[in-house]
Design a protein around this motif. Structure first.
Motif, PDB file in Angstrom:
ATOM      1  N   ASP B  84       3.699  -7.068   0.768  1.00  0.00           N
ATOM      2  CA  ASP B  84       2.854  -8.270   0.883  1.00  0.00           C
ATOM      3  C   ASP B  84       1.414  -8.028   0.437  1.00  0.00           C
ATOM      4  OD1 ASP B  84       4.987  -9.611   1.904  1.00  0.00           O
ATOM      5  OD2 ASP B  84       4.370  -9.435   3.998  1.00  0.00           O
ATOM      6  N   LEU B  85       1.100  -6.789   0.097  1.00  0.00           N
ATOM      7  CA  LEU B  85      -0.270  -6.466  -0.310  1.00  0.00           C
ATOM      8  C   LEU B  85      -0.317  -6.363  -1.833  1.00  0.00           C
ATOM      9  CD1 LEU B  85      -2.655  -4.015   1.362  1.00  0.00           C
ATOM     10  CD2 LEU B  85      -2.142  -3.606  -1.018  1.00  0.00           C
ATOM     11  N   TYR B  86      -1.210  -7.092  -2.434  1.00  0.00           N
ATOM     12  CA  TYR B  86      -1.335  -7.078  -3.897  1.00  0.00           C
ATOM     13  C   TYR B  86      -2.739  -6.644  -4.282  1.00  0.00           C
ATOM     14  CZ  TYR B  86       2.996  -9.754  -3.893  1.00  0.00           C
ATOM     15  OH  TYR B  86       4.291 -10.147  -3.702  1.00  0.00           O
ATOM     16  N   LEU B  87      -2.843  -6.000  -5.445  1.00  0.00           N
ATOM     17  CA  LEU B  87      -4.162  -5.640  -5.968  1.00  0.00           C
ATOM     18  C   LEU B  87      -4.501  -6.602  -7.113  1.00  0.00           C
ATOM     19  CD1 LEU B  87      -3.729  -1.789  -5.725  1.00  0.00           C
ATOM     20  CD2 LEU B  87      -4.912  -3.303  -4.150  1.00  0.00           C
ATOM     21  N   TYR B  88      -5.714  -6.504  -7.619  1.00  0.00           N
ATOM     22  CA  TYR B  88      -6.188  -7.496  -8.600  1.00  0.00           C
ATOM     23  C   TYR B  88      -5.566  -7.270  -9.976  1.00  0.00           C
ATOM     24  CZ  TYR B  88      -9.364  -8.688  -4.921  1.00  0.00           C
ATOM     25  OH  TYR B  88      -9.862  -9.070  -3.717  1.00  0.00           O
TER      26      TYR B  88
END
Lengths: 227, 213
Positions: B84-88
């Motif tokens: 659920d964690l995304y980076l740019y």
């Protein structure tokens, strides 16, 4: 205290820099901002045509364009984080206050950038006479500060809703009403050539609105940002 | 000495209990594996530990040498990897890491970020936009992000997801290195991972009960 302030500035600056880098690669907010502003401006100029408008009408048109353009563009800063799932990475990396400050600075610069485009265009298309240009710049600047300070926290609230962007004008309008009325009045005084002394009550209201809204936002942002 | 305590953690959604009264203690050098079927609340529990969502009741504390670390500073001690964690995606991997270094207020330089990219075997693609990465490469970058501030506790939600054999070995290496200086809590459905990493195992079931092995 000074060290802490410098650290805050550096961290908020990093967020601002990241947002600008991402914005100029995707044109996510800028396009909707500019499209809305230019379209409204063109519609107004066609509707008014050759008719003479008094300063109150010019001031109202200017702030209607600014308000709705801001609603179209400024909500994006938080909605983008929410939609792309980057909100967790951001939450786990810094404090809510830094996030508010970084997003506030980004929104303010974006709004000023759009004003730099639409205000000259407005004067080009509708040719209002300006009695006190410096007062006009100050009113636009103070109005933008208050508008951005309020919109930034409201867009963080809206980003968690299902309808997102559509909700922002509805939520923002009652809160921004005192600012809009004062900004329209201040702009009218600038167009009519009043001095800074004569517009001092408008300038005081605009400054106070900005200070109060930013302080309240900084105090409450933690509750808005955390789940 | 690092001590992590989960004290009667309960979570519900609209009155439906996901899990209740989870208690567990974890010490430095240990790995707690949370396992259980889909919907048993593994990810929810990890998000509560990360401070991303609030529990209905209960507490999660981290103490170092008997000193309790403040909740508001929790992010300084935690590293989190999750689907659920995304980076740019509009930034490069290096720009992502540099941004998170700066926004955390760390003093680390570009070389430090490059070293981390090398550690997760992304050094050749450090200058590419994350949007062009495969899901496995994005997963590796999430590890670099989580290790950026050398956290005491690493929270890993399905760490092996989307990773190839080399990636799995990398996860194993990261977990064993983390155990030397701190602790790890990971959630997985993979019995091999439970057996490989589980110094302590917490099994959640669909009825919201938990069993400690």
């Amino acid at each position: 205290m000074v060290t802490r302030f410098l650290s805050w500035t550096r961290q908020a600056g990093a967020l601002l820099n990241k947002d600008f880098k991402a914005e100029f690669r995707t044109k996510y907010a800028l396009n909707s901002f500019l499209m809305f502003a230019v379209t409204t401006l063109v519609i107004v100029s066609f509707a008014v045509g050759p008719y003479y408008l008094d300063p109150v009408m010019h001031a109202s048109f200017i702030w209607i364009i600014i308000f709705f353009s801001a609603m179209a563009g400024l909500a994006r800063a938080f909605i983008k984080e929410q939609e792309r799932g980057t909100v967790y990475a951001l939450k786990l990396s810094t404090t809510p206050e830094i996030i508010y400050l970084g997003k506030f600075c980004f929104n303010l610069l974006l709004l000023l950038l759009v004003l730099l485009v639409i205000i000259p265009f407005y004067f080009f298309f509708l040719s209002p006479s300006v009695g006190n240009p410096l007062l006009l710049v100050v009113v636009l600047l103070l109005g933008s500060l208050g508008l951005t300070g309020t919109t930034t926290i409201l867009s963080a609230i809206v980003s968690k809703a299902n309808v997102k962007g559509n909700l922002l004008p509805v939520l923002a309008f009652p809160v921004l009403l005192p600012l809009l009325i004062t900004s329209i009045n201040g702009t009218r005084l600038a167009l009519e050539g009043y001095t800074f002394g004569e517009a001092s009550s408008e300038l005081r209201v605009l400054s106070s609105f900005f200070v109060i809204m930013t302080t309240v936002s900084l105090l409450l942002f933690n509750y808005v940002w955390e789940d | 000495m690092l001590l992590i305590e989960l004290q009667k953690i309960t979570k519900d959604y609209n009155g439906h209990i996901i899990f209740s009264d989870i208690c567990e203690t974890l010490r430095e050098g240990s790995c707690l594996v949370i396992t259980g079927p889909n919907g048993s609340g593994k990810t929810t529990l990890l998000k509560i530990l990360a401070g991303l969502i609030r529990p209905a009741s209960g507490k999660f504390t981290i103490s170092v040498d008997g000193t309790l670390l403040a909740d508001e500073n929790r992010k300084d001690y935690l590293g989190f990897v999750s689907p659920d964690l995304y980076l740019y995606e509009e930034l490069t991997a290096l720009e992502n890491l540099e941004f998170f270094v700066k926004v955390r207020g760390l003093a680390e330089s570009e070389e430090y970020c490059l070293k981390l990219l090398k550690k997760v075997q992304l050094d050749k693609w450090g200058g590419s936009l994350v949007g062009t990465y495969s899901t496995g490469m994005k997963q590796r970058l999430k590890f670099a992000y989580a290790l950026l501030h050398q956290p005491l506790l690493l929270l890993l939600d399905e760490p092996g997801a989307n990773l190839d054999e080399e990636g799995q070995a990398l996860v194993q290496e990261i977990i064993s290195q983390q155990k030397e200086t701190g602790a790890v809590i990971l959630s997985t459905n993979d019995p091999a991972e439970v057996a490989r990493y589980g110094d302590q195992v917490l099994k959640l079931d669909e009825a919201g009960r938990c069993f400690i092995k």
